[in-house]
Enzyme design. Structure first.
Site, mmCIF file in Angstrom:
data_model
loop_
_atom_site.group_PDB
_atom_site.id
_atom_site.type_symbol
_atom_site.label_atom_id
_atom_site.label_comp_id
_atom_site.label_asym_id
_atom_site.label_seq_id
_atom_site.Cartn_x
_atom_site.Cartn_y
_atom_site.Cartn_z
ATOM 1 N N ASN A 39 62.650 -6.733 34.451
ATOM 2 C CA ASN A 39 63.431 -7.209 33.071
ATOM 3 C C ASN A 39 64.233 -8.693 33.970
ATOM 4 O OD1 ASN A 39 65.794 -5.338 34.617
ATOM 5 N ND2 ASN A 39 67.100 -5.954 32.963
ATOM 6 N N GLU A 41 66.932 -11.600 33.747
ATOM 7 C CA GLU A 41 68.158 -11.950 32.105
ATOM 8 C C GLU A 41 68.190 -13.914 32.141
ATOM 9 O OE1 GLU A 41 71.106 -8.302 31.887
ATOM 10 O OE2 GLU A 41 71.804 -9.997 33.190
ATOM 11 N N CYS A 50 62.453 -8.408 28.379
ATOM 12 C CA CYS A 50 62.132 -7.154 28.987
ATOM 13 C C CYS A 50 61.413 -6.939 30.133
ATOM 14 C CB CYS A 50 62.059 -6.277 27.570
ATOM 15 S SG CYS A 50 63.469 -5.843 26.453
ATOM 16 N N GLU A 52 58.966 -4.167 30.446
ATOM 17 C CA GLU A 52 58.060 -4.028 29.332
ATOM 18 C C GLU A 52 57.150 -4.777 28.748
ATOM 19 O OE1 GLU A 52 61.128 -0.704 27.854
ATOM 20 O OE2 GLU A 52 60.475 -2.746 28.409
ATOM 21 N N CYS A 83 62.997 -1.133 23.409
ATOM 22 C CA CYS A 83 64.450 -1.629 23.039
ATOM 23 C C CYS A 83 63.196 -1.659 21.491
ATOM 24 C CB CYS A 83 64.834 -3.008 23.029
ATOM 25 S SG CYS A 83 63.229 -4.280 23.190
ATOM 26 N N CYS A 86 60.458 -4.052 22.288
ATOM 27 C CA CYS A 86 59.021 -3.784 23.105
ATOM 28 C C CYS A 86 58.725 -2.618 22.493
ATOM 29 C CB CYS A 86 59.972 -3.128 24.300
ATOM 30 S SG CYS A 86 60.172 -4.901 24.960
#
Length: 130
Positions: A39, A41, A50, A52, A83, A86
């Site tokens: 990830n 940010e 993310c 993934e 999420c 994803c």
């Protein structure tokens, strides 16, 4: 190195200065090659990426479009599922029976599939007229 170990290693590279919640993901392409993602940010929260999604982007950048296995790891009390976005991304490139291993840094594991994570997925069949 196992797929989960690869995810564990790349998790350390995550850029998570705001949440401090590092996630690592590894996917195996149909060729057998392994792609990693973590990830990333951003201070403008919706602009982050993310783990993934990062692994999928690496796979596509390498010229593959089919994934056959997924591993995701985070430092959490229980395995963290992808999420919703994803889940749809994984479904775009993997079959419903594609195995997904969700893990914690403490050793908890949850074995599932893309189909179990996203039942009733939206796919290309929904885009064609009958």
């Amino acid at each position: 190195m196992s797929l989960l170990d690869t995810a564990r290693d790349v998790r350390e590279a995550a850029y998570a200065p705001y949440s401090r919640f590092k996630v690592g993901a590894a996917i195996r392409g149909a060729s057998g090659a392994v792609y990693r993602g973590c990830n990333v940010e951003n201070v403008a929260y919706p602009e982050g990426t993310c783990a993934e999604a990062g692994a999928i982007a690496a796979m596509v950048a390498a010229g593959e479009t089919t994934l056959v296995e997924v591993a995701v790891i985070a430092d959490s009390p229980s395995p963290v599922p992808p999420c919703g976005g994803c889940r749809q991304k994984l479904a775009e490139f993997g079959a419903g029976d594609t195995p997904v291993t969700l893990a914690t840094t403490g050793g908890a594991l949850l074995e599932t599939t893309i189909g179990q994570l996203l039942p009733g997925r939206f796919d290309q069949d929904h885009m064609s007229k009958v």
